[in-house]
Design a protein around this motif. Structure first.
Motif, PDB file in Angstrom:
ATOM      1  N   CYS A 147      -2.975   7.413  -1.234  1.00 64.01           N
ATOM      2  CA  CYS A 147      -4.009   7.881  -0.316  1.00 64.01           C
ATOM      3  C   CYS A 147      -4.086   9.401  -0.343  1.00 64.01           C
ATOM      4  O   CYS A 147      -5.164   9.979  -0.395  1.00 64.01           O
ATOM      5  N   HIS A 195     -11.599   1.729  -1.792  1.00 67.95           N
ATOM      6  CA  HIS A 195     -10.247   1.810  -1.251  1.00 67.95           C
ATOM      7  C   HIS A 195     -10.297   1.871   0.277  1.00 67.95           C
ATOM      8  O   HIS A 195      -9.525   1.209   0.955  1.00 67.95           O
ATOM      9  N   HIS A 205       0.823  -1.197   0.000  1.00 68.65           N
ATOM     10  CA  HIS A 205       0.000   0.000   0.000  1.00 68.65           C
ATOM     11  C   HIS A 205       0.863   1.255   0.000  1.00 68.65           C
ATOM     12  O   HIS A 205       1.747   1.398   0.827  1.00 68.65           O
ATOM     13  N   CYS A 251      -7.347   5.374   5.229  1.00 67.48           N
ATOM     14  CA  CYS A 251      -8.363   6.071   4.457  1.00 67.48           C
ATOM     15  C   CYS A 251      -9.747   5.896   5.083  1.00 67.48           C
ATOM     16  O   CYS A 251     -10.572   6.801   5.040  1.00 67.48           O
ATOM     17  N   CYS A 283      -8.198  -0.010   3.432  1.00 64.07           N
ATOM     18  CA  CYS A 283      -7.130   0.841   3.953  1.00 64.07           C
ATOM     19  C   CYS A 283      -7.619   1.526   5.224  1.00 64.07           C
ATOM     20  O   CYS A 283      -8.508   2.365   5.180  1.00 64.07           O
TER      21      CYS A 283
HETATM   22 ZN   LIG Z   1      -5.444   4.448   1.621  1.00 63.18          ZN
END
Ligand SMILES: [Zn+2]
Length: 87
Positions: free
Chosen positions: A11, A37, A6, A44, A41
């Protein structure tokens, strides 16, 4: 599901879009992309939750755009989340 590769730079780029997301100017495809996403994540996801809460507060208080300071806060949140906390 892992996020080993990642890239939080992605992001940050995505959260630049979120100012449009807030204003409702982003198309539905991009909104879906952001939400998908965020499912994978934690950084996020946290930002998105914070964003929604803040937007709700802002819209209740005043009918005006979210202050620029908020997008700075989002970046801080991303940067403050250590990669080790990712799944
Ligand atoms: Zn992210």
């Amino acid at each position: 599901m892992t996020s080993d590769d990642h890239d939080h730079q992605h992001c940050l780029e995505m959260f630049q879009k979120l100012s449009e997301f807030i204003d409702g100017e982003l198309d539905h495809v991009s909104c879906d992309e952001i939400e998908r996403h965020a499912d994978n994540c934690i950084a996020c996801f946290t930002c998105l939750e914070t964003l929604r809460r803040t937007v709700a507060i802002c819209k209740n208080v005043k009918d005006q755009p979210v202050p620029q300071e908020f997008s700075r806060k989002l970046k801080e949140i991303i940067q403050n989340i250590p990669k080790t906390s990712l799944p």
